[in-house]
Design a protein around this motif. Structure first.
Motif, PDB file in Angstrom:
ATOM      1  N   PHE A 196       0.831  -1.213   0.000  1.00 46.04           N
ATOM      2  CA  PHE A 196       0.000   0.000   0.000  1.00 46.04           C
ATOM      3  C   PHE A 196       0.865   1.263   0.000  1.00 46.04           C
ATOM      4  N   CYS A 200       1.173   4.689  -2.693  1.00 44.86           N
ATOM      5  CA  CYS A 200       1.062   6.105  -2.330  1.00 44.86           C
ATOM      6  C   CYS A 200       2.320   6.878  -2.728  1.00 44.86           C
ATOM      7  N   LEU A 226      -1.842   9.632   7.311  1.00 44.15           N
ATOM      8  CA  LEU A 226      -2.316   8.266   7.088  1.00 44.15           C
ATOM      9  C   LEU A 226      -1.257   7.242   7.506  1.00 44.15           C
ATOM     10  N   TYR A 251      -7.597   7.229   3.441  1.00 43.81           N
ATOM     11  CA  TYR A 251      -7.080   6.620   2.215  1.00 43.81           C
ATOM     12  C   TYR A 251      -7.886   7.084   0.999  1.00 43.81           C
ATOM     13  N   GLU A 255      -6.929   8.979  -2.640  1.00 44.68           N
ATOM     14  CA  GLU A 255      -7.198   8.396  -3.948  1.00 44.68           C
ATOM     15  C   GLU A 255      -8.097   9.293  -4.801  1.00 44.68           C
ATOM     16  N   LEU A 283      -6.478  -2.466   7.965  1.00 40.36           N
ATOM     17  CA  LEU A 283      -6.437  -2.275   6.513  1.00 40.36           C
ATOM     18  C   LEU A 283      -7.075  -3.427   5.733  1.00 40.36           C
ATOM     19  N   GLN A 286      -9.242  -1.827   2.731  1.00 41.33           N
ATOM     20  CA  GLN A 286      -8.522  -0.983   1.762  1.00 41.33           C
ATOM     21  C   GLN A 286      -8.285  -1.658   0.411  1.00 41.33           C
ATOM     22  N   GLU A 290      -9.458  -0.223  -3.134  1.00 40.05           N
ATOM     23  CA  GLU A 290      -8.423   0.030  -4.145  1.00 40.05           C
ATOM     24  C   GLU A 290      -8.787  -0.641  -5.462  1.00 40.05           C
TER      25      GLU A 290
END
Length: 387
Positions: A196, A200, A226, A251, A255, A283, A286, A290
């Motif tokens: 992850f 980022c 974050l 998150y 995005e 998480l 997530q 995503e």
């Protein structure tokens, strides 16, 4: 009838009496675990067992061909030899560091002493038993009773120890299973977080390459908050669903900045649920969000939306992640995966992490295409026990 019994006793009385020692010798080996505790002496127990068996068979033969006098002498010498062997055995087994061994010696010695006293009277007064006011076998009976009581006590304690050991082994096995599950969870989590974070950092790099300094600065600020939250949650194998949704909001805000045109993010939470008490892996949602963004919304033109629904059904928690993206058409999905250079590792790892927290059969994760003639989209349903 009594005459037949007397004849049997004359021929086989001693045989039956000593034949019991054959089983006693084997019982002794099992009770003392001599094969493991005193292996060098265990073979003598085996020799004793077969010696007693041989003499037991010989008694009626000796009585038949040599008479009562010779039989009495054979019994006397054999009993004396057996008694000496048993006394020697006491010194050997006394080295075994178990409390029950001392009780065993006491019970066995009681029988040995009383049985020999009975044998003495039986041999010394064999021709005039009517001159004494008791049956010599009385000593043998008392010895057997004492020994039986002691051995019963030892066996009871032995069985109790076996049950305790069995219970302890079950506890240790359960702890090992839990430890293994936690190690697996930690390993998966440690793999997932770098995955992850890399995504980022790649986004920040894109802002810098495009010379979008303000956007990059804002993104780095949000990203640092974050990261701090993720690092804090990573210390635990489980966090509350409330904390998970809090991180998810952070998150999603990042995005939204990355995806051209942005998108709407809607949460629908059953009011009867206390999301502060429901525990989940950090998480764990997530990766599904995503996937919705980069495998669904990224290839869509127009309004983009992700809806996450959390509700209770019977004893289960049902979480659905639904988007109005391009759906799961295999060809388009493959093109989108290649263009975004993403993989589905996160969702795979998440599924394994949830299954480590609950019995595997009670966890269900499914992905379905909800596209129609007018709309398109994908729905992911995650079901696991509330407890």
């Amino acid at each position: 009838m009594s005459g037949a019994w007397d004849d049997f006793y004359e021929y086989f009385g001693f045989s039956v009496f000593f034949f019991g020692f054959v089983f006693y010798a084997e019982f002794e080996r099992v009770l003392l675990s001599s094969r493991y505790t005193i292996p060098e002496w265990d073979r003598y127990f085996i020799i004793k067992k077969y010696a007693v068996l041989a003499f037991s068979i010989s008694f009626p033969i000796v009585y038949k061909f040599f008479g009562e006098e010779i039989l009495s002498l054979e019994v006397f010498f054999f009993s004396s030899g057996l008694s000496l062997f048993v006394v020697r055995t006491y010194f050997v087994i006394s080295k075994i560091k178990e409390r029950s061994v001392h009780f065993f010696i006491f019970g066995s010695a009681s029988f040995l002493l009383l049985a020999n006293i009975g044998s003495y009277f039986n041999i010394a007064f064999r021709n005039r038993l009517d001159t004494i006011n008791f049956d010599p076998l009385l000593f043998v009976y008392i010895g057997v009773m004492i020994e039986a009581l002691v051995f019963t006590n030892i066996m009871g304690k032995t069985f109790k120890q076996i049950l305790e050991k069995k219970s302890n082994l079950k506890v240790q096995y359960a702890l090992k299973q839990k430890e293994t599950a936690e190690l697996k969870m930690t390993a998966l989590q440690s793999q997932m977080n770098p995955h992850f974070l890399f995504n980022c950092l790649n986004s920040i790099n894109n802002f810098i390459l495009k010379n979008e300094k303000e956007e990059a600065s804002d993104y780095i600020t949000s990203f640092s908050k974050l990261v701090r939250k993720i690092l804090k949650n990573s210390e635990s194998l489980e966090i509350s669903l409330f904390e998970e949704l809090e991180v998810l909001e952070m998150y999603v805000s990042l995005e939204k900045t990355r995806l051209l045109g942005g998108f709407s993010f809607i949460k629908e939470i059953d009011e009867s649920l206390n999301i502060h008490e429901i525990m989940v892996p950090p998480l764990f949602l997530q990766p599904f969000i995503e996937n919705s963004i980069w495998h669904g919304l990224a290839g869509k033109v127009g309004e983009k939306e992700i809806v996450i629904s959390i509700k209770k059904e019977a004893f289960d928690l049902v979480i659905t992640v639904e988007d109005n993206g391009i759906g799961i058409d295999s060809e388009v999905m493959e093109q989108n995966r290649v263009s975004s250079k993403r993989k589905f590792f996160g969702s795979y790892a998440t599924e394994k992490r949830i299954k480590l927290m609950h019995p595997k059969n009670s966890v269900k994760i499914s992905t379905s295409n909800i596209s129609s003639n007018t709309d398109s989209g994908t729905r992911v349903a995650i079901v696991f026990p509330l407890s």
